[in-house]
Write a protein that holds these residues in place. Sequence first.
Motif, PDB file in Angstrom:
ATOM      1  N   LYS A  57       0.818  -1.204   0.000  1.00 48.19           N
ATOM      2  CA  LYS A  57       0.000   0.000   0.000  1.00 48.19           C
ATOM      3  C   LYS A  57       0.856   1.261   0.000  1.00 48.19           C
ATOM      4  O   LYS A  57       0.600   2.209  -0.767  1.00 48.19           O
ATOM      5  CB  LYS A  57      -0.935   0.001   1.195  1.00 48.19           C
ATOM      6  CG  LYS A  57      -1.915   1.164   1.203  1.00 48.19           C
ATOM      7  CD  LYS A  57      -2.900   1.064   2.356  1.00 48.19           C
ATOM      8  CE  LYS A  57      -3.881   2.226   2.342  1.00 48.19           C
ATOM      9  NZ  LYS A  57      -4.853   2.135   3.470  1.00 48.19           N
ATOM     10  N   ALA A  58       1.883   1.287   0.851  1.00 47.84           N
ATOM     11  CA  ALA A  58       2.752   2.466   0.931  1.00 47.84           C
ATOM     12  C   ALA A  58       3.496   2.690  -0.384  1.00 47.84           C
ATOM     13  O   ALA A  58       3.829   3.830  -0.743  1.00 47.84           O
ATOM     14  CB  ALA A  58       3.742   2.316   2.077  1.00 47.84           C
ATOM     15  N   LEU A  59       3.740   1.599  -1.118  1.00 47.62           N
ATOM     16  CA  LEU A  59       4.478   1.699  -2.381  1.00 47.62           C
ATOM     17  C   LEU A  59       3.553   1.867  -3.582  1.00 47.62           C
ATOM     18  O   LEU A  59       4.027   1.957  -4.722  1.00 47.62           O
ATOM     19  CB  LEU A  59       5.330   0.434  -2.575  1.00 47.62           C
ATOM     20  CG  LEU A  59       6.437   0.203  -1.548  1.00 47.62           C
ATOM     21  CD1 LEU A  59       7.019  -1.187  -1.708  1.00 47.62           C
ATOM     22  CD2 LEU A  59       7.527   1.251  -1.689  1.00 47.62           C
ATOM     23  N   ARG A  60       2.232   1.858  -3.319  1.00 51.29           N
ATOM     24  CA  ARG A  60       1.217   1.919  -4.377  1.00 51.29           C
ATOM     25  C   ARG A  60       1.450   0.807  -5.409  1.00 51.29           C
ATOM     26  O   ARG A  60       1.403   1.010  -6.632  1.00 51.29           O
ATOM     27  CB  ARG A  60       1.235   3.288  -5.084  1.00 51.29           C
ATOM     28  CG  ARG A  60       0.880   4.461  -4.175  1.00 51.29           C
ATOM     29  CD  ARG A  60       0.810   5.763  -4.976  1.00 51.29           C
ATOM     30  NE  ARG A  60       0.473   6.893  -4.128  1.00 51.29           N
ATOM     31  CZ  ARG A  60       1.366   7.620  -3.475  1.00 51.29           C
ATOM     32  NH1 ARG A  60       2.654   7.326  -3.565  1.00 51.29           N
ATOM     33  NH2 ARG A  60       0.985   8.645  -2.730  1.00 51.29           N
ATOM     34  N   ALA A  61       1.710  -0.394  -4.869  1.00 50.84           N
ATOM     35  CA  ALA A  61       2.003  -1.538  -5.727  1.00 50.84           C
ATOM     36  C   ALA A  61       0.955  -2.623  -5.541  1.00 50.84           C
ATOM     37  O   ALA A  61       0.281  -2.694  -4.500  1.00 50.84           O
ATOM     38  CB  ALA A  61       3.390  -2.096  -5.405  1.00 50.84           C
ATOM     39  N   ASN A  62       0.810  -3.474  -6.532  1.00 56.39           N
ATOM     40  CA  ASN A  62      -0.046  -4.650  -6.410  1.00 56.39           C
ATOM     41  C   ASN A  62       0.699  -5.679  -5.551  1.00 56.39           C
ATOM     42  O   ASN A  62       1.833  -6.055  -5.875  1.00 56.39           O
ATOM     43  CB  ASN A  62      -0.322  -5.226  -7.807  1.00 56.39           C
ATOM     44  CG  ASN A  62      -1.170  -6.482  -7.731  1.00 56.39           C
ATOM     45  OD1 ASN A  62      -0.700  -7.527  -7.313  1.00 56.39           O
ATOM     46  ND2 ASN A  62      -2.407  -6.369  -8.176  1.00 56.39           N
ATOM     47  N   PRO A  63       0.116  -6.141  -4.431  1.00 54.70           N
ATOM     48  CA  PRO A  63       0.860  -7.013  -3.524  1.00 54.70           C
ATOM     49  C   PRO A  63       1.328  -8.316  -4.158  1.00 54.70           C
ATOM     50  O   PRO A  63       2.446  -8.769  -3.892  1.00 54.70           O
ATOM     51  CB  PRO A  63      -0.123  -7.273  -2.372  1.00 54.70           C
ATOM     52  CG  PRO A  63      -1.406  -6.660  -2.757  1.00 54.70           C
ATOM     53  CD  PRO A  63      -1.191  -5.777  -3.919  1.00 54.70           C
ATOM     54  N   ARG A  64       0.491  -8.919  -5.024  1.00 53.34           N
ATOM     55  CA  ARG A  64       0.923 -10.185  -5.633  1.00 53.34           C
ATOM     56  C   ARG A  64       2.061  -9.955  -6.630  1.00 53.34           C
ATOM     57  O   ARG A  64       3.020 -10.744  -6.688  1.00 53.34           O
ATOM     58  CB  ARG A  64      -0.253 -10.882  -6.302  1.00 53.34           C
ATOM     59  CG  ARG A  64       0.126 -12.264  -6.829  1.00 53.34           C
ATOM     60  CD  ARG A  64      -1.039 -13.058  -7.354  1.00 53.34           C
ATOM     61  NE  ARG A  64      -0.562 -14.311  -7.941  1.00 53.34           N
ATOM     62  CZ  ARG A  64      -0.389 -15.436  -7.286  1.00 53.34           C
ATOM     63  NH1 ARG A  64      -0.658 -15.504  -5.981  1.00 53.34           N
ATOM     64  NH2 ARG A  64       0.063 -16.520  -7.901  1.00 53.34           N
ATOM     65  N   GLU A  65       1.967  -8.881  -7.400  1.00 57.85           N
ATOM     66  CA  GLU A  65       3.045  -8.585  -8.346  1.00 57.85           C
ATOM     67  C   GLU A  65       4.345  -8.288  -7.598  1.00 57.85           C
ATOM     68  O   GLU A  65       5.436  -8.720  -8.005  1.00 57.85           O
ATOM     69  CB  GLU A  65       2.660  -7.401  -9.224  1.00 57.85           C
ATOM     70  CG  GLU A  65       1.544  -7.704 -10.204  1.00 57.85           C
ATOM     71  CD  GLU A  65       1.146  -6.484 -11.026  1.00 57.85           C
ATOM     72  OE1 GLU A  65       1.777  -5.410 -10.822  1.00 57.85           O
ATOM     73  OE2 GLU A  65       0.218  -6.585 -11.862  1.00 57.85           O
ATOM     74  N   LEU A  66       4.236  -7.553  -6.476  1.00 65.79           N
ATOM     75  CA  LEU A  66       5.417  -7.256  -5.662  1.00 65.79           C
ATOM     76  C   LEU A  66       5.992  -8.543  -5.074  1.00 65.79           C
ATOM     77  O   LEU A  66       7.221  -8.747  -5.065  1.00 65.79           O
ATOM     78  CB  LEU A  66       5.040  -6.273  -4.547  1.00 65.79           C
ATOM     79  CG  LEU A  66       6.169  -5.805  -3.626  1.00 65.79           C
ATOM     80  CD1 LEU A  66       7.271  -5.106  -4.431  1.00 65.79           C
ATOM     81  CD2 LEU A  66       5.618  -4.863  -2.556  1.00 65.79           C
ATOM     82  N   ALA A  67       5.109  -9.424  -4.595  1.00 63.23           N
ATOM     83  CA  ALA A  67       5.560 -10.702  -4.034  1.00 63.23           C
ATOM     84  C   ALA A  67       6.280 -11.534  -5.092  1.00 63.23           C
ATOM     85  O   ALA A  67       7.292 -12.193  -4.796  1.00 63.23           O
ATOM     86  CB  ALA A  67       4.366 -11.472  -3.472  1.00 63.23           C
ATOM     87  N   THR A  68       5.794 -11.496  -6.319  1.00 63.01           N
ATOM     88  CA  THR A  68       6.421 -12.259  -7.402  1.00 63.01           C
ATOM     89  C   THR A  68       7.832 -11.751  -7.680  1.00 63.01           C
ATOM     90  O   THR A  68       8.770 -12.539  -7.871  1.00 63.01           O
ATOM     91  CB  THR A  68       5.561 -12.165  -8.676  1.00 63.01           C
ATOM     92  OG1 THR A  68       4.254 -12.697  -8.401  1.00 63.01           O
ATOM     93  CG2 THR A  68       6.198 -12.959  -9.812  1.00 63.01           C
ATOM     94  N   GLN A  69       8.007 -10.425  -7.667  1.00 63.84           N
ATOM     95  CA  GLN A  69       9.343  -9.861  -7.883  1.00 63.84           C
ATOM     96  C   GLN A  69      10.295 -10.251  -6.752  1.00 63.84           C
ATOM     97  O   GLN A  69      11.458 -10.579  -6.983  1.00 63.84           O
ATOM     98  CB  GLN A  69       9.241  -8.342  -7.994  1.00 63.84           C
ATOM     99  CG  GLN A  69       8.470  -7.854  -9.213  1.00 63.84           C
ATOM    100  CD  GLN A  69       8.268  -6.347  -9.195  1.00 63.84           C
ATOM    101  OE1 GLN A  69       9.073  -5.621  -8.609  1.00 63.84           O
ATOM    102  NE2 GLN A  69       7.200  -5.876  -9.806  1.00 63.84           N
ATOM    103  N   ILE A  70       9.779 -10.201  -5.512  1.00 58.74           N
ATOM    104  CA  ILE A  70      10.615 -10.574  -4.358  1.00 58.74           C
ATOM    105  C   ILE A  70      10.982 -12.053  -4.445  1.00 58.74           C
ATOM    106  O   ILE A  70      12.135 -12.443  -4.203  1.00 58.74           O
ATOM    107  CB  ILE A  70       9.869 -10.269  -3.045  1.00 58.74           C
ATOM    108  CG1 ILE A  70       9.683  -8.756  -2.884  1.00 58.74           C
ATOM    109  CG2 ILE A  70      10.618 -10.848  -1.851  1.00 58.74           C
ATOM    110  CD1 ILE A  70       8.759  -8.366  -1.741  1.00 58.74           C
ATOM    111  N   ALA A  71      10.011 -12.880  -4.815  1.00 58.16           N
ATOM    112  CA  ALA A  71      10.253 -14.320  -4.903  1.00 58.16           C
ATOM    113  C   ALA A  71      11.325 -14.643  -5.935  1.00 58.16           C
ATOM    114  O   ALA A  71      12.208 -15.484  -5.702  1.00 58.16           O
ATOM    115  CB  ALA A  71       8.947 -15.042  -5.242  1.00 58.16           C
ATOM    116  N   GLU A  72      11.252 -13.982  -7.086  1.00 51.10           N
ATOM    117  CA  GLU A  72      12.242 -14.233  -8.133  1.00 51.10           C
ATOM    118  C   GLU A  72      13.648 -13.882  -7.661  1.00 51.10           C
ATOM    119  O   GLU A  72      14.621 -14.599  -7.934  1.00 51.10           O
ATOM    120  CB  GLU A  72      11.873 -13.433  -9.385  1.00 51.10           C
ATOM    121  CG  GLU A  72      10.625 -13.956 -10.097  1.00 51.10           C
ATOM    122  CD  GLU A  72      10.189 -13.055 -11.242  1.00 51.10           C
ATOM    123  OE1 GLU A  72      10.806 -11.964 -11.404  1.00 51.10           O
ATOM    124  OE2 GLU A  72       9.240 -13.426 -11.970  1.00 51.10           O
ATOM    125  N   ALA A  73      13.772 -12.772  -6.944  1.00 52.79           N
ATOM    126  CA  ALA A  73      15.088 -12.356  -6.458  1.00 52.79           C
ATOM    127  C   ALA A  73      15.575 -13.262  -5.336  1.00 52.79           C
ATOM    128  O   ALA A  73      16.780 -13.530  -5.207  1.00 52.79           O
ATOM    129  CB  ALA A  73      15.026 -10.910  -5.977  1.00 52.79           C
TER     130      ALA A  73
END
Length: 555
Positions: A57-73
């Motif tokens: 929310k603070a980043l104005r991001a979609n949580p699942r899309e953000l989680a996917t980026q974190i998971a890949e890294a």
Amino acid sequence: MAIVNPADLSASLLTVVNTVVAGRDGTPVTIGDVALERPRNRDHGDWASNIAMKIAKALRANPRELATQIAEALTSVEGVASVDVAGPGFINITLDAAAAGALAKTIVEADTAYGTGDLYTGVTVNIEFVSANPTGPIHIGGTRWAAVGDSLARIFTAEGAVVTREYYFNDHGAQIDRFARSLLASYLGEPAPEDGYGGEYISDIAARVIADYPGELSTIPTREEVQEVFRSTGVELMFGDIRASLHEFGVDFDVYFHENELHESGAVERAVARLRDLGHIYEADGATWLRTTDFGDDKDRVVIKSDGEAAYISGDLAYYLNKRERGFERNIILLGADHHGYVQRLMAMTAAFGDEPYYNLEILIGQLVNLVRDGEPLRMSKRAGTVVTMEDLVEAVGVDAARYSLVRSSIDTEVDIDLDLLTRRTNDNPVFYVQYAHARTGAVARNAADSGVGREVFDAGLLTHETESILLGTLAEFPRIVRQAAELREPHRVARYAEELAGTYHRWYDNCRVTPLGDEEVSDVHRTRLWLNDATGIVLRNALALLGVSAPERM
């Protein structure tokens, strides 16, 4: 960074998250934002985190899309076998066998330090508990506070706090008068006063006062003077008995504070003067009042009555100020359910001094304890005559079972203690179940030594059995459990965890051998499993130590 324990995984996750969100608007993520949990369904991996949903929310991001980026890294981190995203943005992490198994060696090397943390490093904490009136033995409710309070002190210490255990002796007021009159009546062979105290202990104390008095009580001219002898000497003897009972229960206090000192030292007057300077004291109807309604209380409180006598709250004011002047940042008081009505006025008092309610002062309210024998409530004590005492419980089940049974339930719940169950040496008895698991780890270690199995080799990648993965996961939870127990003031979490760990260990023991069978050669699998066995023993021992319960080597 290679993953060798949960703290390493948290640090790696934090690094990955901050790399992913670098350059975006929003507050940088800190280690406090990183929450790792063990999934209930082990098919979901070793660890799960909701960090993406927490910061999206603070980043104005979609949580699942953000989680996917974190998971890949995160998949590039050494020791991480796979990462999946589930639901709206949960990150499920599976470690490779070597990374998960490395925890066993970490625990053995840490020994007693495993499970400790830094939640309250350097914070001064005063925990006041039991504080029974010196007019009789400690009853079963006070016994619960002895177990819970001492465990809380141990848990706070494990999280870095500088803890002082304090006992407040209510040795000022009407209850002491009744006690003295009861002792005098026993000496004179008179019935106990209608509002006095009964039970064998009154006769015992009276006889000891007579034996300790250097002269003949019969030569003292007035009844009032004789009663004063019984008051002063009797209270000290009762103090001694209470301290001895607590010591035998494994509870020793750093400070024994006498209420009488507050009234004799001028502390009450100083507290009233401080509050007057702050503008919260006023006079009305010949009495001195504290304007507690300004701080959420339902009515203002009389501090000094119209006859000049100090009201009950005056001692609370002086005592709280005394603790703050002694440098205690956090002050925690454990009280019984009958004190629930005091909480709001004490919080108002805290605010009146300019402090923060529920931070500088916390009140924990505990519920009743019922002892059951042969299916029937146990209500009377041979010694006290009216209530069940600490000595009654310890005599029935022993110190370990008494302490464990009193601390394994939330203080918010009324608890029934089955004395018959606690004397059984079966798995139905929770303290036996946990202690037996620890004793079994010791037996396995001794048998391993006899079979030539030592800890010369540790190969974490060999811990591949399903029960080993589950056991390692349970061991990894211990630091988080201790932290939660401190943060939530809930030592029962440690007890329930110990029971879970005991069960997990017993299932591992049934499936994985540390010593070779028959003519089987000693292998590195046996040696590595010995590390896991010993790590389990350490964690069970550390958990029991936080509860003040022994960890026997043999049973």
